[in-house]
Design an enzyme around this catalytic site. Structure first.
Site, PDB file in Angstrom:
ATOM      1  NE  ARG A  21     -50.129  49.463 -67.603  1.00 57.61           N
ATOM      2  CZ  ARG A  21     -50.139  48.144 -67.717  1.00 57.61           C
ATOM      3  NH1 ARG A  21     -50.881  47.568 -68.630  1.00 57.61           N
ATOM      4  NH2 ARG A  21     -49.403  47.402 -66.931  1.00 57.61           N
ATOM      5  NE  ARG A  70     -51.324  34.585 -62.540  1.00 64.37           N
ATOM      6  CZ  ARG A  70     -50.803  35.128 -63.617  1.00 64.37           C
ATOM      7  NH1 ARG A  70     -49.689  34.654 -64.125  1.00 64.37           N
ATOM      8  NH2 ARG A  70     -51.377  36.145 -64.221  1.00 64.37           N
ATOM      9  CE  LYS A 104     -48.288  42.566 -72.990  1.00 62.54           C
ATOM     10  NZ  LYS A 104     -49.574  41.866 -73.033  1.00 62.54           N
ATOM     11  NE  ARG A 163     -52.233  31.335 -67.220  1.00 58.32           N
ATOM     12  CZ  ARG A 163     -52.106  32.545 -67.743  1.00 58.32           C
ATOM     13  NH1 ARG A 163     -51.126  32.808 -68.565  1.00 58.32           N
ATOM     14  NH2 ARG A 163     -52.953  33.504 -67.444  1.00 58.32           N
TER      15      ARG A 163
END
Length: 196
Positions: A88, A139, A13, A127
């Site tokens: 949401r 992360r 997204k 990733r």
């Protein structure tokens, strides 16, 4: 042109939102960014939100709705906007419809990026490996456990929006498993006629 993006975490997204912002010259409205801006600007809603957040609580749907309502009055939203992270839940979707109706507006398209959840896990693993290979720090939220939780929350809270918007005839599904360029082209095929 008012567009909503739906899709599980890792569906792409963020990448596609950047494409839409660039191509159609509309802002991407992230609830987190809007909340921080309202707090910083000390708007009446921002002051309320700060009190709630300072107490360690989640901001209510009403406060989020009021922030969205204020934000879409800004001049950069005159041509439309892309909503990111809102709505949401079904309650928020109904609230958004009411906010827009009062302004004589409505959502033009709800785009669902359809992806294979097993493939999402592979994307996450890749990733992580690529980040490590570059010698960068991974992360904190890039781990399978956190990712599984985020997928669960999406399935439970946000996935019910799919039939809601389908009933309104606004839902457009796009295969999110293609290349970035293929997904962008599929989005353009949906949005070009709307933006004309």
């Amino acid at each position: 042109m008012i567009v909503i993006f739906l899709g599980p975490p890792g569906a792409g997204k963020g990448t596609q939102a950047a494409h839409i912002v660039e191509r159609y010259k509309i802002p991407q409205l992230s609830t987190g960014d809007m909340l921080r801006a309202a707090v910083a600007a000390k708007t009446p809603v921002g002051v309320k939100a700060k009190e709630v957040m300072d107490a360690g609580n989640l901001v209510s749907d009403e406060i989020v709705g009021a922030i969205v309502s204020d934000r879409i009055e800004e001049p950069d939203c005159a041509r439309g906007f892309l909503l990111d992270g809102f709505p949401r839940t079904l309650v928020q979707a109904e609230m958004l419809d009411e906010i827009l109706a009062k302004k004589g507006l409505s959502v033009n398209a709800v785009i669902e990026l359809k992806v294979d959840e097993a493939a999402l896990l592979d994307r996450l693993r890749n990733r992580i490996e690529e980040t490590k290979a570059r010698g960068e720090e991974v992360r904190a939220d890039d781990n399978e456990e956190t990712f599984a939780k985020r997928l669960g929350v999406y399935s439970e809270q946000t996935a019910p929006l799919i039939p809601y918007y389908e009933k309104q005839g606004k839902l457009r599904a796009v295969d999110g498993m293609g290349t970035v360029e293929d997904v962008s082209a599929a989005l353009d095929a949906i949005l070009d006629p709307i933006s004309a």
